[in-house]
Design a protein around this motif. Structure first.
Motif, PDB file in Angstrom:
ATOM      1  N   GLU A 162       3.253   4.447 -16.558  1.00 33.67           N
ATOM      2  CA  GLU A 162       2.741   4.788 -15.226  1.00 33.67           C
ATOM      3  C   GLU A 162       1.491   3.971 -14.916  1.00 33.67           C
ATOM      4  O   GLU A 162       1.307   3.509 -13.781  1.00 33.67           O
ATOM      5  N   ILE A 163       0.643   3.792 -15.901  1.00 34.92           N
ATOM      6  CA  ILE A 163      -0.579   3.011 -15.710  1.00 34.92           C
ATOM      7  C   ILE A 163      -0.243   1.537 -15.491  1.00 34.92           C
ATOM      8  O   ILE A 163      -0.844   0.876 -14.643  1.00 34.92           O
ATOM      9  N   VAL A 164       0.735   1.027 -16.228  1.00 42.89           N
ATOM     10  CA  VAL A 164       1.178  -0.358 -16.034  1.00 42.89           C
ATOM     11  C   VAL A 164       1.718  -0.534 -14.615  1.00 42.89           C
ATOM     12  O   VAL A 164       1.380  -1.500 -13.912  1.00 42.89           O
ATOM     13  N   HIS A 165       2.558   0.406 -14.179  1.00 45.87           N
ATOM     14  CA  HIS A 165       3.109   0.343 -12.816  1.00 45.87           C
ATOM     15  C   HIS A 165       1.992   0.395 -11.784  1.00 45.87           C
ATOM     16  O   HIS A 165       2.005  -0.364 -10.794  1.00 45.87           O
TER      17      HIS A 165
ATOM     18  N   LEU B 237      -1.419  -2.127  -7.600  1.00 53.54           N
ATOM     19  CA  LEU B 237      -2.784  -2.488  -7.193  1.00 53.54           C
ATOM     20  C   LEU B 237      -2.914  -4.004  -7.077  1.00 53.54           C
ATOM     21  O   LEU B 237      -3.542  -4.517  -6.134  1.00 53.54           O
ATOM     22  N   SER B 238      -2.311  -4.716  -8.015  1.00 55.55           N
ATOM     23  CA  SER B 238      -2.355  -6.178  -7.999  1.00 55.55           C
ATOM     24  C   SER B 238      -1.648  -6.738  -6.774  1.00 55.55           C
ATOM     25  O   SER B 238      -2.138  -7.693  -6.145  1.00 55.55           O
ATOM     26  N   ASP B 239      -0.497  -6.175  -6.419  1.00 55.38           N
ATOM     27  CA  ASP B 239       0.208  -6.630  -5.224  1.00 55.38           C
ATOM     28  C   ASP B 239      -0.683  -6.515  -3.989  1.00 55.38           C
ATOM     29  O   ASP B 239      -0.769  -7.446  -3.178  1.00 55.38           O
ATOM     30  N   VAL B 240      -1.352  -5.379  -3.846  1.00 52.06           N
ATOM     31  CA  VAL B 240      -2.234  -5.166  -2.691  1.00 52.06           C
ATOM     32  C   VAL B 240      -3.375  -6.181  -2.712  1.00 52.06           C
ATOM     33  O   VAL B 240      -3.678  -6.819  -1.694  1.00 52.06           O
ATOM     34  N   LEU B 241      -3.998  -6.349  -3.860  1.00 48.02           N
ATOM     35  CA  LEU B 241      -5.115  -7.291  -3.978  1.00 48.02           C
ATOM     36  C   LEU B 241      -4.679  -8.718  -3.655  1.00 48.02           C
ATOM     37  O   LEU B 241      -5.355  -9.436  -2.912  1.00 48.02           O
ATOM     38  N   LEU B 242      -3.556  -9.135  -4.203  1.00 48.47           N
ATOM     39  CA  LEU B 242      -3.106 -10.511  -3.988  1.00 48.47           C
ATOM     40  C   LEU B 242      -2.777 -10.776  -2.521  1.00 48.47           C
ATOM     41  O   LEU B 242      -3.120 -11.832  -1.984  1.00 48.47           O
TER      42      LEU B 242
ATOM     43  N   VAL C  90       0.848  -1.198   0.000  1.00 45.12           N
ATOM     44  CA  VAL C  90       0.000   0.000   0.000  1.00 45.12           C
ATOM     45  C   VAL C  90       0.882   1.246   0.000  1.00 45.12           C
ATOM     46  O   VAL C  90       0.573   2.228  -0.680  1.00 45.12           O
ATOM     47  N   GLY C  91       1.995   1.184   0.717  1.00 43.60           N
ATOM     48  CA  GLY C  91       2.952   2.298   0.699  1.00 43.60           C
ATOM     49  C   GLY C  91       3.509   2.535  -0.698  1.00 43.60           C
ATOM     50  O   GLY C  91       3.607   3.677  -1.151  1.00 43.60           O
ATOM     51  N   GLU C  92       3.856   1.444  -1.398  1.00 40.70           N
ATOM     52  CA  GLU C  92       4.361   1.581  -2.770  1.00 40.70           C
ATOM     53  C   GLU C  92       3.283   2.147  -3.690  1.00 40.70           C
ATOM     54  O   GLU C  92       3.572   2.984  -4.557  1.00 40.70           O
ATOM     55  N   LEU C  93       2.050   1.732  -3.490  1.00 39.06           N
ATOM     56  CA  LEU C  93       0.930   2.269  -4.262  1.00 39.06           C
ATOM     57  C   LEU C  93       0.753   3.761  -3.980  1.00 39.06           C
ATOM     58  O   LEU C  93       0.564   4.566  -4.896  1.00 39.06           O
TER      59      LEU C  93
END
Length: 130
Positions: free
Chosen positions: A69-72, A77-82, A45-48
């Motif tokens: 930027e959108i890919v990043h 977002l995927s990291d947080v979701l997973l 979440v910090g990275e997001l």
């Protein structure tokens, strides 16, 4: 690698299954305690947050953002979701059912008639509804 045909949704159950397989294949289950998963998710979440840190208000759809930027953003977002899916699995919480229940509780807490009349005066309730 699992490919989902265009137009089909990815379910939380599929993500849960894939995360379980991923951890088992690497013998990482021993590291996936609820505490460790929560701390890892907070880091993500910090990275997001860093992506938005100096952008100010951002319009819907991110029209001024570069493709990379959108890919990043999608990756973070995927990291947080997973991590959230894995955490809920390790805690024995059906995340989909819990989320639907929360939407229902928020609908009771913030009825349409009440929010339509007070939304212009006070937007503080919106944080609970998402």
């Amino acid at each position: 690698m699992t490919r989902v045909p265009d137009g089909e949704s990815v379910t939380l159950d599929l993500l849960k299954k894939k995360m379980d397989e991923f951890a088992k294949e690497r013998n990482w289950e021993r590291f996936h305690s609820p505490r460790n998963l929560l701390l890892a998710m907070v880091g993500e979440v910090g990275e997001l947050s860093e992506i938005f840190q100096w952008k100010g208000e951002v319009p819907k759809g991110l029209p001024d953002w570069k493709e990379e930027e959108i890919v990043h953003l999608g990756e973070e977002l995927s990291d947080v979701l997973l991590y959230l899916v894995r955490l809920s699995d390790m805690c024995g919480v059906d995340l989909g059912k819990a989320a639907l229940r929360k939407v229902e509780l928020n609908a009771i807490k913030y009825p349409v008639a009440l929010t339509k009349t007070s939304s212009d005066k006070n937007n503080n309730a919106a944080h609970d509804c998402v």
